[in-house]
Design an enzyme around this catalytic site. Sequence first.
Site, PDB file in Angstrom:
ATOM      1  N   CYS A 121       5.929   5.319  -3.519  1.00  0.00           N
ATOM      2  CA  CYS A 121       4.760   5.205  -4.686  1.00  0.00           C
ATOM      3  C   CYS A 121       3.565   5.911  -4.095  1.00  0.00           C
ATOM      4  O   CYS A 121       2.601   6.335  -4.732  1.00  0.00           O
ATOM      5  CB  CYS A 121       4.387   3.820  -5.093  1.00  0.00           C
ATOM      6  SG  CYS A 121       3.901   2.866  -3.490  1.00  0.00           S
ATOM      7  N   CYS A 129       7.487   3.832  -7.839  1.00  0.00           N
ATOM      8  CA  CYS A 129       8.224   3.681  -6.560  1.00  0.00           C
ATOM      9  C   CYS A 129       9.460   4.412  -6.562  1.00  0.00           C
ATOM     10  O   CYS A 129      10.350   4.278  -5.682  1.00  0.00           O
ATOM     11  CB  CYS A 129       8.378   2.273  -6.181  1.00  0.00           C
ATOM     12  SG  CYS A 129       6.785   1.415  -6.057  1.00  0.00           S
ATOM     13  N   LYS A 194      10.070  -9.345  -3.826  1.00  0.00           N
ATOM     14  CA  LYS A 194       8.890  -8.860  -3.833  1.00  0.00           C
ATOM     15  C   LYS A 194       8.079  -8.886  -5.534  1.00  0.00           C
ATOM     16  O   LYS A 194       9.161  -8.360  -6.287  1.00  0.00           O
ATOM     17  CB  LYS A 194       8.956  -7.255  -3.505  1.00  0.00           C
ATOM     18  CG  LYS A 194       7.506  -6.636  -3.855  1.00  0.00           C
ATOM     19  CD  LYS A 194       7.426  -5.333  -3.210  1.00  0.00           C
ATOM     20  CE  LYS A 194       6.242  -4.652  -3.385  1.00  0.00           C
ATOM     21  NZ  LYS A 194       6.154  -3.253  -2.975  1.00  0.00           N
ATOM     22  N   ARG A 204      -3.963  -0.844  -3.470  1.00  0.00           N
ATOM     23  CA  ARG A 204      -3.734   0.294  -4.116  1.00  0.00           C
ATOM     24  C   ARG A 204      -4.918   1.287  -4.011  1.00  0.00           C
ATOM     25  O   ARG A 204      -4.523   2.643  -4.214  1.00  0.00           O
ATOM     26  CB  ARG A 204      -3.523  -0.003  -5.555  1.00  0.00           C
ATOM     27  CG  ARG A 204      -1.979  -0.818  -5.873  1.00  0.00           C
ATOM     28  CD  ARG A 204      -1.458  -0.692  -7.177  1.00  0.00           C
ATOM     29  NE  ARG A 204      -0.173  -1.674  -7.303  1.00  0.00           N
ATOM     30  CZ  ARG A 204       0.475  -2.255  -8.232  1.00  0.00           C
ATOM     31  NH1 ARG A 204      -0.260  -2.328  -9.201  1.00  0.00           N
ATOM     32  NH2 ARG A 204       1.403  -2.911  -7.963  1.00  0.00           N
ATOM     33  N   ARG A 216       4.986  -1.886 -12.631  1.00  0.00           N
ATOM     34  CA  ARG A 216       5.934  -2.136 -11.915  1.00  0.00           C
ATOM     35  C   ARG A 216       6.813  -3.389 -12.379  1.00  0.00           C
ATOM     36  O   ARG A 216       7.596  -3.579 -11.633  1.00  0.00           O
ATOM     37  CB  ARG A 216       5.519  -2.293 -10.269  1.00  0.00           C
ATOM     38  CG  ARG A 216       4.699  -1.356  -9.572  1.00  0.00           C
ATOM     39  CD  ARG A 216       4.985  -1.112  -8.206  1.00  0.00           C
ATOM     40  NE  ARG A 216       3.969  -0.324  -7.731  1.00  0.00           N
ATOM     41  CZ  ARG A 216       3.273   0.645  -7.620  1.00  0.00           C
ATOM     42  NH1 ARG A 216       4.137   1.567  -8.418  1.00  0.00           N
ATOM     43  NH2 ARG A 216       2.535   1.157  -6.668  1.00  0.00           N
ATOM     44  N   LYS A 247       6.962 -11.502  -0.739  1.00  0.00           N
ATOM     45  CA  LYS A 247       5.821 -11.200  -0.921  1.00  0.00           C
ATOM     46  C   LYS A 247       5.393 -11.411  -2.222  1.00  0.00           C
ATOM     47  O   LYS A 247       6.165 -10.841  -3.207  1.00  0.00           O
ATOM     48  CB  LYS A 247       5.790  -9.559  -0.471  1.00  0.00           C
ATOM     49  CG  LYS A 247       4.626  -8.757  -1.030  1.00  0.00           C
ATOM     50  CD  LYS A 247       4.931  -7.240  -0.593  1.00  0.00           C
ATOM     51  CE  LYS A 247       3.721  -6.600  -0.664  1.00  0.00           C
ATOM     52  NZ  LYS A 247       3.706  -5.094  -0.873  1.00  0.00           N
ATOM     53  N   SER A 273      -2.968  -7.824   0.435  1.00  0.00           N
ATOM     54  CA  SER A 273      -4.483  -7.254   0.310  1.00  0.00           C
ATOM     55  C   SER A 273      -5.253  -8.128  -0.405  1.00  0.00           C
ATOM     56  O   SER A 273      -6.362  -8.466   0.045  1.00  0.00           O
ATOM     57  CB  SER A 273      -4.578  -5.905  -0.357  1.00  0.00           C
ATOM     58  OG  SER A 273      -3.837  -6.002  -1.464  1.00  0.00           O
TER      59      SER A 273
HETATM   60  C1  PBG Z   1       4.345  -0.136  -1.805  1.00  0.00           C
HETATM   61  C2  PBG Z   1       3.928  -1.448  -1.445  1.00  0.00           C
HETATM   62  C3  PBG Z   1       2.724  -2.141  -1.959  1.00  0.00           C
HETATM   63  C4  PBG Z   1       2.379  -3.122  -0.970  1.00  0.00           C
HETATM   64  C5  PBG Z   1       3.205  -3.131   0.280  1.00  0.00           C
HETATM   65  N1  PBG Z   1       4.111  -1.953  -0.282  1.00  0.00           N
HETATM   66  C6  PBG Z   1       2.245  -2.110  -3.132  1.00  0.00           C
HETATM   67  C7  PBG Z   1       2.762  -2.177  -4.729  1.00  0.00           C
HETATM   68  O1  PBG Z   1       3.997  -2.550  -4.575  1.00  0.00           O
HETATM   69  O2  PBG Z   1       2.220  -1.908  -5.517  1.00  0.00           O
HETATM   70  C8  PBG Z   1       1.275  -4.269  -1.295  1.00  0.00           C
HETATM   71  C9  PBG Z   1       0.801  -4.647  -0.138  1.00  0.00           C
HETATM   72  C10 PBG Z   1      -0.612  -5.338  -0.158  1.00  0.00           C
HETATM   73  O3  PBG Z   1      -0.921  -5.615  -1.467  1.00  0.00           O
HETATM   74  O4  PBG Z   1      -1.035  -5.630   0.904  1.00  0.00           O
HETATM   75  N2  PBG Z   1       5.667  -0.222  -2.833  1.00  0.00           N
END
Ligand code: PBG
Length: 323
Positions: A121, A129, A194, A204, A216, A247, A273
Amino acid sequence: MFPFHRPRRLRKTEGIRRMVRETILRVDDLIYPMFVTHGKGVKKPISSMPGCFQESVDEIVKSVREIVSLNIPAIILFGIPEEKDEIGSGAFDPHGVVQDAIKAIKDATPELTVITDVCMCEYTSHGHCGIVKDGEVLNDPTLELLQKEAVSHARAGADMVAPSDMMDGRVQAIRDALDSEGFTDIPIMSYAAKYASAFYGPFREAAESAPQFGDRRSYQMDPPNRREALKEVALDIEEGADIVMVKPALSYLDIISDVKEAFDVPVAAYNVSGEYSLVKAAAEMGWIDHDRVMMEVLTSIKRAGADMILTYFAPEAARLLQS
Ligand code: PBG
């Protein structure tokens, strides 16, 4: 005499509380996510994540020395390439940002464990992704790109790869590719459960990876689902994952706990985040005690069952734990 049981006896002094404390957060539990970008002398603050930066290779090398001096055992690297295209070629460019950063970091601080996020991504122009056709993210054709990306990270010197794309079958595909290139000893930490979470919002901005259309939800998990997480984790372990991740962390402590109960592999949790930014924002407003909330958050993730925690708080928590 009433009451006979007085649990408060064991809370009376800090000395006793220390003796009966069930969960101890350690610096060894922490993994620090870092963002590497192109250019030189770049250290650009990420506005929605106070204290975090996009850094060019020369700058990140300085920052990792600090991480090592804090005794943090590992980082996970995300790359922001100069150019993006339909298939995310930057992801497996031998001289891509992440590849260059791995080499420079391993040269400067060989003792630091470097994990890489394996995903498309950040490198695709559409921000999804995987490969997109007619507005759909295609599973099987994406696997080949992920294989190339993982192998190129290993070739650059990564200690571990962490696929976060949520394509089906990617752990096995990556294991096969690593093995056939001679990287049989590189472990896979899979983002196994996830969820399609709004808590990724600030990331992002950090990784410049927002999807340009849609969302997603056709590949990341639906937040209300609990049983399905066990299925995802079981599949990843079957396919060869060495460490499995849940996650986000905070709204998914039940999932962390379930996974810990059901499987005998190390469990990682990603304190994402949005979870970080909420604490930062409330602390800036003077509404909460930053350090106490930070430690409570991290301890709760460990108490739920995480053996390791990916967190933007790593440097601050490490400082507190060692003060
Ligand atoms: C990439 C990815 C993401 C995160 C980690 N790897 C973002 C997403 O899936 O949109 C998020 C990490 C975070 O929010 O701290 N695929």
